[in-house]
Design a protein around this motif. Structure first.
Motif, PDB file in Angstrom:
ATOM      1  N   ASP A   1      -7.973  -3.634  -3.074  1.00 35.07           N
ATOM      2  CA  ASP A   1      -7.786  -3.026  -4.383  1.00 35.07           C
ATOM      3  C   ASP A   1      -6.877  -1.817  -4.152  1.00 35.07           C
ATOM      4  OD1 ASP A   1      -9.338  -0.901  -3.370  1.00 35.07           O
ATOM      5  OD2 ASP A   1     -11.185  -1.705  -4.234  1.00 35.07           O
ATOM      6  N   PRO A   2      -6.398  -1.145  -5.208  1.00 34.08           N
ATOM      7  CA  PRO A   2      -5.464  -0.025  -4.996  1.00 34.08           C
ATOM      8  C   PRO A   2      -6.019   1.047  -4.061  1.00 34.08           C
ATOM      9  CG  PRO A   2      -5.466  -0.661  -7.298  1.00 34.08           C
ATOM     10  CD  PRO A   2      -6.564  -1.442  -6.648  1.00 34.08           C
ATOM     11  N   ASP A   3      -7.309   1.338  -4.178  1.00 32.86           N
ATOM     12  CA  ASP A   3      -7.938   2.366  -3.346  1.00 32.86           C
ATOM     13  C   ASP A   3      -7.860   1.998  -1.874  1.00 32.86           C
ATOM     14  OD1 ASP A   3      -9.401   4.500  -2.452  1.00 32.86           O
ATOM     15  OD2 ASP A   3     -11.328   3.720  -3.095  1.00 32.86           O
ATOM     16  N   SER A   4      -8.306   0.787  -1.553  1.00 27.89           N
ATOM     17  CA  SER A   4      -8.318   0.374  -0.143  1.00 27.89           C
ATOM     18  C   SER A   4      -6.898   0.201   0.400  1.00 27.89           C
ATOM     19  CB  SER A   4      -9.108  -0.929   0.015  1.00 27.89           C
ATOM     20  OG  SER A   4      -8.449  -2.009  -0.638  1.00 27.89           O
ATOM     21  N   TYR A   5      -5.976  -0.226  -0.452  1.00 29.85           N
ATOM     22  CA  TYR A   5      -4.596  -0.425   0.001  1.00 29.85           C
ATOM     23  C   TYR A   5      -3.978   0.907   0.433  1.00 29.85           C
ATOM     24  CZ  TYR A   5       0.124  -2.315   0.207  1.00 29.85           C
ATOM     25  OH  TYR A   5       1.368  -2.710   0.641  1.00 29.85           O
ATOM     26  N   ILE A   6      -4.205   1.959  -0.385  1.00 27.79           N
ATOM     27  CA  ILE A   6      -3.642   3.263  -0.039  1.00 27.79           C
ATOM     28  C   ILE A   6      -4.291   3.803   1.233  1.00 27.79           C
ATOM     29  CG2 ILE A   6      -3.424   5.671  -0.782  1.00 27.79           C
ATOM     30  CD1 ILE A   6      -3.092   4.710  -3.606  1.00 27.79           C
ATOM     31  N   ARG A   7      -5.591   3.613   1.375  1.00 26.73           N
ATOM     32  CA  ARG A   7      -6.277   4.124   2.561  1.00 26.73           C
ATOM     33  C   ARG A   7      -5.771   3.451   3.834  1.00 26.73           C
ATOM     34  NH1 ARG A   7     -10.256   7.528   1.181  1.00 26.73           N
ATOM     35  NH2 ARG A   7     -11.017   7.427  -0.963  1.00 26.73           N
ATOM     36  N   LYS A   8      -5.355   2.203   3.712  1.00 18.48           N
ATOM     37  CA  LYS A   8      -4.871   1.496   4.910  1.00 18.48           C
ATOM     38  C   LYS A   8      -3.380   1.728   5.152  1.00 18.48           C
ATOM     39  CE  LYS A   8      -4.821  -2.946   7.274  1.00 18.48           C
ATOM     40  NZ  LYS A   8      -5.326  -4.339   7.294  1.00 18.48           N
ATOM     41  N   PHE A   9      -2.586   1.687   4.070  1.00 12.54           N
ATOM     42  CA  PHE A   9      -1.127   1.717   4.251  1.00 12.54           C
ATOM     43  C   PHE A   9      -0.472   3.022   3.776  1.00 12.54           C
ATOM     44  CE2 PHE A   9      -2.268  -2.793   3.658  1.00 12.54           C
ATOM     45  CZ  PHE A   9      -1.830  -3.302   4.870  1.00 12.54           C
ATOM     46  N   GLY A  10      -1.216   3.836   3.021  1.00 12.15           N
ATOM     47  CA  GLY A  10      -0.672   5.109   2.576  1.00 12.15           C
ATOM     48  C   GLY A  10      -0.157   5.083   1.150  1.00 12.15           C
ATOM     49  N   GLU A  11      -0.046   6.295   0.584  1.00 15.64           N
ATOM     50  CA  GLU A  11       0.378   6.429  -0.808  1.00 15.64           C
ATOM     51  C   GLU A  11       1.796   5.933  -1.029  1.00 15.64           C
ATOM     52  OE1 GLU A  11       1.318   9.990  -4.054  1.00 15.64           O
ATOM     53  OE2 GLU A  11       0.073  10.431  -2.297  1.00 15.64           O
ATOM     54  N   GLU A  12       2.706   6.234  -0.097  1.00 15.41           N
ATOM     55  CA  GLU A  12       4.091   5.824  -0.275  1.00 15.41           C
ATOM     56  C   GLU A  12       4.230   4.309  -0.291  1.00 15.41           C
ATOM     57  OE1 GLU A  12       6.658   7.695  -1.141  1.00 15.41           O
ATOM     58  OE2 GLU A  12       5.115   9.243  -1.289  1.00 15.41           O
ATOM     59  N   ALA A  13       3.428   3.618   0.533  1.00 12.84           N
ATOM     60  CA  ALA A  13       3.472   2.155   0.546  1.00 12.84           C
ATOM     61  C   ALA A  13       3.016   1.599  -0.803  1.00 12.84           C
ATOM     62  CB  ALA A  13       2.588   1.613   1.665  1.00 12.84           C
ATOM     63  N   PHE A  14       1.997   2.229  -1.364  1.00 16.71           N
ATOM     64  CA  PHE A  14       1.522   1.774  -2.671  1.00 16.71           C
ATOM     65  C   PHE A  14       2.580   2.029  -3.743  1.00 16.71           C
ATOM     66  CE2 PHE A  14      -0.822   2.667  -6.676  1.00 16.71           C
ATOM     67  CZ  PHE A  14      -1.357   1.398  -6.877  1.00 16.71           C
ATOM     68  N   ARG A  15       3.220   3.191  -3.683  1.00 17.73           N
ATOM     69  CA  ARG A  15       4.261   3.484  -4.668  1.00 17.73           C
ATOM     70  C   ARG A  15       5.441   2.525  -4.520  1.00 17.73           C
ATOM     71  NH1 ARG A  15       3.458   7.909  -7.661  1.00 17.73           N
ATOM     72  NH2 ARG A  15       1.909   9.439  -6.958  1.00 17.73           N
ATOM     73  N   ALA A  16       5.711   2.098  -3.294  1.00 17.50           N
ATOM     74  CA  ALA A  16       6.767   1.094  -3.083  1.00 17.50           C
ATOM     75  C   ALA A  16       6.385  -0.226  -3.745  1.00 17.50           C
ATOM     76  CB  ALA A  16       7.008   0.902  -1.585  1.00 17.50           C
ATOM     77  N   CYS A  17       5.096  -0.573  -3.660  1.00 20.40           N
ATOM     78  CA  CYS A  17       4.617  -1.792  -4.318  1.00 20.40           C
ATOM     79  C   CYS A  17       4.778  -1.681  -5.835  1.00 20.40           C
ATOM     80  CB  CYS A  17       3.155  -2.053  -3.975  1.00 20.40           C
ATOM     81  SG  CYS A  17       2.859  -2.550  -2.269  1.00 20.40           S
ATOM     82  N   LEU A  18       4.484  -0.498  -6.373  1.00 19.84           N
ATOM     83  CA  LEU A  18       4.650  -0.301  -7.810  1.00 19.84           C
ATOM     84  C   LEU A  18       6.101  -0.509  -8.221  1.00 19.84           C
ATOM     85  CD1 LEU A  18       2.483   2.928  -8.389  1.00 19.84           C
ATOM     86  CD2 LEU A  18       1.873   0.588  -9.028  1.00 19.84           C
TER      87      LEU A  18
END
Length: 627
Positions: A342-359
């Motif tokens: 989920d978004p929470d676990s994804y950021i904890r594993k890969f970091g905020e910047e990785a999640f923003r790249a996904c967005l």
């Protein structure tokens, strides 16, 4: 209902620059004031406020309106709330148009009911907050989820203990029916009562004004359901509210988008990790009302659901709810994370910047639409492509007549190996029945306001304000359906900037304007000025129907007027324009006589009279040019 005459008096006394200036830092820019737009994310100021015209306009996102409109759009206030707020600043008492005793009593009961529910929920919230401080297990759970006390405080997280009647210590009258009505207490068939929420972390659910309208509870041990919401109440409906929207409002503006996730913990967890512009639906499918609220908050929505089957089904329902509300100036996108995240676990594993790249790489609504339909049908086969068109047809019918719809149909035609014309013919065939449960796309995006967002009876909204979303209205219908001649536009500009010209109109001018076939809008505006007494641009636009041709045109003309200096002699400009209109009418009469052949003395005399009148008008016009 608040009288229209009071609205106009109020707008004549308040200063839109003062109202906007309480929320936006404004600087002098020529005759206007400039600032960063509060309705979308920008680095250079394109938000303009005109003190002389009492009107604001953003040249970036198109936001516009009067002081009343600003409060409604920026603060989430209802129309009567905005009016009462402004009236209080200038010492005016808001009158009410005459209503029957029954209507007044019903309105009073409604306000009292909302007030009572709000008070009860606020007391319960204080109790849950105190309980959290005394619960090591709940605190330990929140810490294990990576939440700090600061974030827990920001979202007002609390704790409901295992005590079946813990709220009896808060409410001496535990048998009060209001506790059941507000969803805090359950009454069994045998009359026994017990707290609805027990052994759960409590999440207060707020409306757009920040008022608590309900609760969500997350169990921390074993048990079902994992999440429990307040039931439907007079102030709470799951299909109307979004968790975290109030808390995220500033971040949504600064980030320029809103992220929709699946649950409360996703919202709070993302805020803890630096992504503070997330909201969540409340255990229900995304509804058109949710979409409307999201679009009021931002012109860009990203749905971030799990990548499993359930997540994709939820995303598809969100897409369907969005279709009638699509506009060419908005962006609705879909992000599907790997099934194990989920978004929470994804950021904890890969970091905020990785999640923003996904967005940034999320799928556009059109891409998800075509990919999902393609996955459901065998497009290698004739039957599969035909079935795809059959499924797409009622969905496309819900989209308003915008550029995106045309492009989507063209892409669909390519996918099913049709020409755009062939597909268009198929789609134009009447549907066997109309889908229910969604707004009628032909009526535009009509906003639905929850009971918690109004301060009184629905009639309080007054006749001057459409309940629809102003930004949706201005984008979906940016041009008038009626063509406007250049001279008509000139008159409209004069009347908008100088409504007092109507007071000086003589009978001859009225007759000239009445005879012209191209001045419908001008005549409509004159009637509006006379009926409302409006004396500046903001007041006129507030009074006009935003969905009617005149309302749409006034906004368009007002945008052009933002940088215009006041005219030194508007009366002379008006008289010059009317003379030119009269001259055009006289020339048209001459042409009609020529067309009839001028074969009798009466026609010839009439032609000569018209020529003399035209000559006199030309002399006056030329004389005024030289002075």
């Amino acid at each position: 209902m608040i009288p229209d005459s009071f609205i106009q008096d109020l707008l004549a006394r308040v200063d839109v620059a003062d109202v906007v200036g309480r929320y936006v830092q404004l600087k002098k820019g020529g005759i206007n004031l400039l600032g960063l737009c509060p309705f979308h994310n920008e680095k250079s100021p394109s938000f303009t406020v005109s003190p002389t015209k009492q009107f604001y306009h953003c040249f970036g996102c198109g936001a516009h309106g009067s002081a009343i409109t600003f409060l409604i759009e920026h603060t989430g206030a209802s129309f009567p709330e905005a009016v009462r707020t402004l009236a209080s600043t200038v010492g005016m008492a808001v009158p009410e148009e005459s209503r029957s005793p029954g209507q007044k009593a019903a309105s009073s009961r409604r306000r009292e009911e909302i007030s009572q529910h709000t008070q009860v929920l606020d007391l319960a919230q204080k109790h849950y907050l105190a309980q959290l401080r005394d619960s090591p297990a709940a605190i330990r759970y929140l810490k294990e989820r990576g939440l700090t006390g600061l974030v827990a405080k920001e979202f007002g997280l609390g704790w409901a203990s295992a005590d079946r009647q813990a709220l009896s210590k808060v409410f001496p009258r535990y048998d009060d029916p209001l506790l059941v009505e507000s969803g805090l207490v359950i009454e069994s068939e045998d009359g026994r009562r017990y707290d609805r929420f027990r052994e759960r972390v409590m999440f207060p659910i707020r409306n757009v004004k920040g008022e608590i309208v309900g609760f969500g509870g997350r169990i921390i041990g074993k048990g079902e359901p994992k999440y429990l919401n307040s039931p439907e109440t007079p102030v709470f409906s799951k299909g109307n509210e979004l968790y975290g929207l109030y808390e995220a409002r500033s971040a949504i503006r600064s980030e320029g988008c809103v992220i929709v996730v699946e649950g409360y913990m996703d919202v709070v967890g993302l805020a803890q990790l630096g992504v503070r512009n997330a909201v969540a639906t409340l255990g229900t499918a995304t509804t058109p009302v949710h979409i409307q609220k999201l679009l009021r908050a931002s012109d860009k929505i990203i749905f971030s659901f799990d990548g499993d089957g359930a997540g994709r089904r939820a995303a598809w329902r969100a897409l369907q709810a969005s279709l009638p509300l699509l506009r060419d100036d908005i962006s609705i996108r879909f992000l599907f994370l790997p099934a194990e995240h989920d978004p929470d676990s994804y950021i904890r594993k890969f970091g905020e910047e990785a999640f923003r790249a996904c967005l940034a790489e999320s799928d556009a609504l059109s891409t998800f639409f075509l990919n999902e339909l393609s996955a459901r049908h065998s497009i290698e086969e004739l039957e599969g492509r035909s079935a795809l068109v059959h499924e797409a047809k009622p969905l496309l019918a819900q989209i308003p007549a915008i550029a995106l719809k045309v492009q989507l149909q063209n892409e669909l035609a390519r996918l099913v190996q049709f020409t755009p014309e062939e597909l268009g013919q198929l789609l134009a065939q009447e549907l066997p029945h109309k889908l229910s449960g969604l707004p009628d796309p032909s009526r535009g995006a009509t906003a639905v306001t929850s009971s918690a967002e109004v301060s009184g009876n629905a009639s309080d909204h007054g006749a001057s304000y459409s309940a629809s979303n102003p930004r949706a209205e201005r984008s979906a219908r940016t041009v008038s359906r009626r063509a406007v001649a250049p001279l008509a536009r000139r008159l409209l500009r004069l009347l908008l900037t100088h409504p007092e010209l109507v007071d000086q109109m003589g009978e001859q001018q009225v007759e000239i304007l009445a005879r012209s076939p191209h001045l419908d809008m001008v005549r409509d505006l004159i009637v509006l000025i006379q009926a409302t007494g409006a004396r500046h641009v903001g007041a006129l636009i507030q009074a006009a129907d935003p969905g009617a041709d005149l309302g749409i045109l006034l906004v368009s003309v007002a945008e052009d007027l933002m940088a215009q200096e006041p005219l030194p002699n508007p009366q002379s400009e008006w008289e010059d324009a009317v003379r030119r209109i009269e001259m055009d009418g006289l020339k048209a009469e001459q042409q009609a006589l020529i067309g009839q052949g001028l074969n009798n003395l009466q026609a010839q005399q009439k032609y000569q009279e018209l020529s003399q009148r035209i000559t006199r008008l030309m002399r006056v016009i030329e004389s005024n040019k030289s002075t």
